[in-house]
Design an enzyme around this catalytic site. Structure first.
Site, short mmCIF file in Angstrom:
data_model
loop_
_atom_site.label_atom_id
_atom_site.label_comp_id
_atom_site.label_asym_id
_atom_site.label_seq_id
_atom_site.Cartn_x
_atom_site.Cartn_y
_atom_site.Cartn_z
N SER A 1 0.87 -1.19 0.00
CA SER A 1 0.00 0.00 0.00
C SER A 1 0.90 1.23 0.00
O SER A 1 2.09 1.13 0.33
CB SER A 1 -0.84 -0.03 1.29
OG SER A 1 -1.47 1.22 1.50
N TYR B 1 -2.13 -1.21 10.32
CA TYR B 1 -2.14 -1.44 8.86
C TYR B 1 -0.79 -1.02 8.27
O TYR B 1 -0.17 -1.75 7.50
CB TYR B 1 -3.28 -0.64 8.25
CG TYR B 1 -3.47 -0.84 6.76
CD1 TYR B 1 -4.04 -2.01 6.27
CD2 TYR B 1 -3.09 0.15 5.85
CE1 TYR B 1 -4.23 -2.18 4.90
CE2 TYR B 1 -3.28 -0.03 4.49
CZ TYR B 1 -3.86 -1.19 4.02
OH TYR B 1 -4.04 -1.37 2.67
N1 LIG Z 1 -8.64 -0.66 -1.65
C1 LIG Z 1 -7.61 0.14 -1.40
O1 LIG Z 1 -7.72 1.37 -1.45
C2 LIG Z 1 -6.26 -0.46 -1.09
C3 LIG Z 1 -5.17 0.43 -1.02
C4 LIG Z 1 -3.92 -0.08 -0.73
C5 LIG Z 1 -3.74 -1.44 -0.52
N2 LIG Z 1 -4.80 -2.28 -0.59
C6 LIG Z 1 -4.55 -3.69 -0.32
O2 LIG Z 1 -5.03 -4.47 -1.40
C7 LIG Z 1 -5.48 -5.74 -0.92
C8 LIG Z 1 -6.89 -5.99 -1.38
O3 LIG Z 1 -7.72 -4.97 -0.84
P1 LIG Z 1 -9.21 -4.72 -1.36
O4 LIG Z 1 -9.42 -3.28 -1.30
O5 LIG Z 1 -9.45 -5.50 -2.58
O6 LIG Z 1 -10.02 -5.35 -0.11
P2 LIG Z 1 -11.37 -6.22 -0.05
O7 LIG Z 1 -11.81 -6.14 1.36
O8 LIG Z 1 -12.29 -5.83 -1.13
O9 LIG Z 1 -10.82 -7.70 -0.36
C9 LIG Z 1 -10.01 -8.37 0.55
C10 LIG Z 1 -10.34 -9.85 0.50
O10 LIG Z 1 -9.45 -10.51 1.42
C11 LIG Z 1 -10.21 -11.51 2.08
N3 LIG Z 1 -9.59 -11.85 3.36
C12 LIG Z 1 -9.53 -11.07 4.47
N4 LIG Z 1 -8.94 -11.75 5.46
C13 LIG Z 1 -8.60 -12.98 4.96
C14 LIG Z 1 -8.00 -14.13 5.51
N5 LIG Z 1 -7.60 -14.18 6.78
N6 LIG Z 1 -7.82 -15.20 4.71
C15 LIG Z 1 -8.24 -15.19 3.42
N7 LIG Z 1 -8.84 -14.13 2.85
C16 LIG Z 1 -9.02 -13.03 3.61
C17 LIG Z 1 -11.59 -10.91 2.24
O11 LIG Z 1 -12.58 -11.91 2.49
C18 LIG Z 1 -11.77 -10.17 0.95
O12 LIG Z 1 -12.41 -11.00 -0.01
C19 LIG Z 1 -5.35 -5.69 0.61
O13 LIG Z 1 -4.15 -6.33 0.98
C20 LIG Z 1 -5.27 -4.21 0.90
O14 LIG Z 1 -4.59 -3.93 2.09
C21 LIG Z 1 -6.06 -1.81 -0.86
#
Ligand SMILES: NC(=O)c1ccc[n+]([C@@H]2O[C@H](COP(=O)([O-])OP(=O)(O)OC[C@H]3O[C@@H](n4cnc5c(N)ncnc54)[C@H](O)[C@@H]3O)[C@@H](O)[C@H]2O)c1
Length: 253
Positions: free
Chosen positions: A144, A157
């Site tokens: 991130s 985080y």
């Molecule tokens: N959306 C953003 O703005 C953003 C920004 C920077 C980084 N990220 C990173 O990108 C990645 C995806 O984020 P997103 O926005 O798609 O989130 P999201 O919540 O839409 O998807 C995350 C998925 O991870 C799954 N998950 C959570 N805990 C789990 C576990 N213990 N075992 C297996 N699966 C698990 C959830 O069920 C969900 O389907 C994350 O690592 C997040 O930190 C997201």
């Protein structure tokens, strides 16, 4: 035009939602057989069904990425089903508690570490073991912008996402001569269920998130998936150990 990951097998954690779901779909449409890992069975089924409807090949497994035995078993099952593992995108994660460090409980902190950091570690460990015997492979970890800079109110985080970059760089160097490449993506504010949940916490947080993107809009999960696709493809053959910003200019300020 040739498909980017034709004939490859890709495992995507967090494949039931957001960035992981878009990544699984894009890899399938670009010729990969996809193994969708998530802790939500329902969301896995939605991803797998939607890929199947568009003619792609996908199977899913309900796994908690913080449980090493479950992770090891699902990678074995993926290889049993598809015969190989070429690409892995580790996207499973949680946003963790929003609290100043002085108010954060050890329990809340540890949960974020268990899923975001330990989860990425155990996935990488077993993905690397599966790939190194074949002499090739590509892993992409979701860090991130909070993996580069301090983020008030998101200490847990932020710590885990800094840790993901440390794991990525270390694994890239350890595996550099093995044919296995390891990179990270640092997304900005991407319009997914995780971000929507943060924005729902109040107008002030929502406004801060919206203003975080110099490009003037939130990112789309599909835009992050494109970066993961390229990093996992043979077109990125010289690229290992990097953290790629996919953030509309956010970290350039
Ligand atoms: N959306 C953003 O703005 C953003 C920004 C920077 C980084 N990220 C990173 O990108 C990645 C995806 O984020 P997103 O926005 O798609 O989130 P999201 O919540 O839409 O998807 C995350 C998925 O991870 C799954 N998950 C959570 N805990 C789990 C576990 N213990 N075992 C297996 N699966 C698990 C959830 O069920 C969900 O389907 C994350 O690592 C997040 O930190 C997201």
């Amino acid at each position: 035009m040739a498909k980017m990951v034709s004939g490859k097998v890709a495992l995507v954690t967090g494949g039931g939602s957001g960035i992981g779901r878009e990544t699984a779909s894009l890899f399938a449409s670009e010729g990969a057989r996809v193994w969708v890992v998530d802790c939500s069975q329902e969301s896995i089924e939605e991803t797998v069904t939607s890929i199947g409807k568009r003619g792609g090949i996908a199977q899913g497994a309900c796994v908690d990425v913080s449980d090493e035995a479950e992770v090891e078993a699902t990678i074995e099952n993926c290889i049993r089903a598809y015969g190989q593992l070429d690409c892995a995108v580790n996207s499973a994660g949680i946003s963790g508690p929003q609290a100043l460090l002085k108010d954060l409980t050890l329990e809340e902190f540890s949960r974020a570490v268990a899923i975001n950091l330990n989860g990425t570690f155990v996935c990488m460990k077993h993905e690397i073991r599966a790939m190194e015997s074949t002499g090739h492979g590509a892993i992409v970890n979701l860090s991130s912008g909070a993996g580069w800079i301090g983020t008030p109110g998101l200490g847990a985080y932020c710590a885990t996402k800094h840790g993901v970059l440390g794991l990525t760089k270390t694994a890239a160097l350890e595996m550099a001569r093995s044919g296995v490449r390891v990179n990270a993506i640092c997304p900005g504010s991407i319009d997914t269920p995780m971000l929507q949940a943060s924005m729902a916490q109040g107008e002030a947080i929502s406004a801060m998130i919206r203003s975080s993107m110099p490009i003037g809009r939130l990112g789309e999960a599909s835009e992050v998936a494109e970066a993961a696709l390229w990093l996992c493809s043979d077109r990125a053959s010289l690229v290992t150990g990097i953290s790629m910003a996919v953030d509309g200019g956010a970290v350039s300020r």
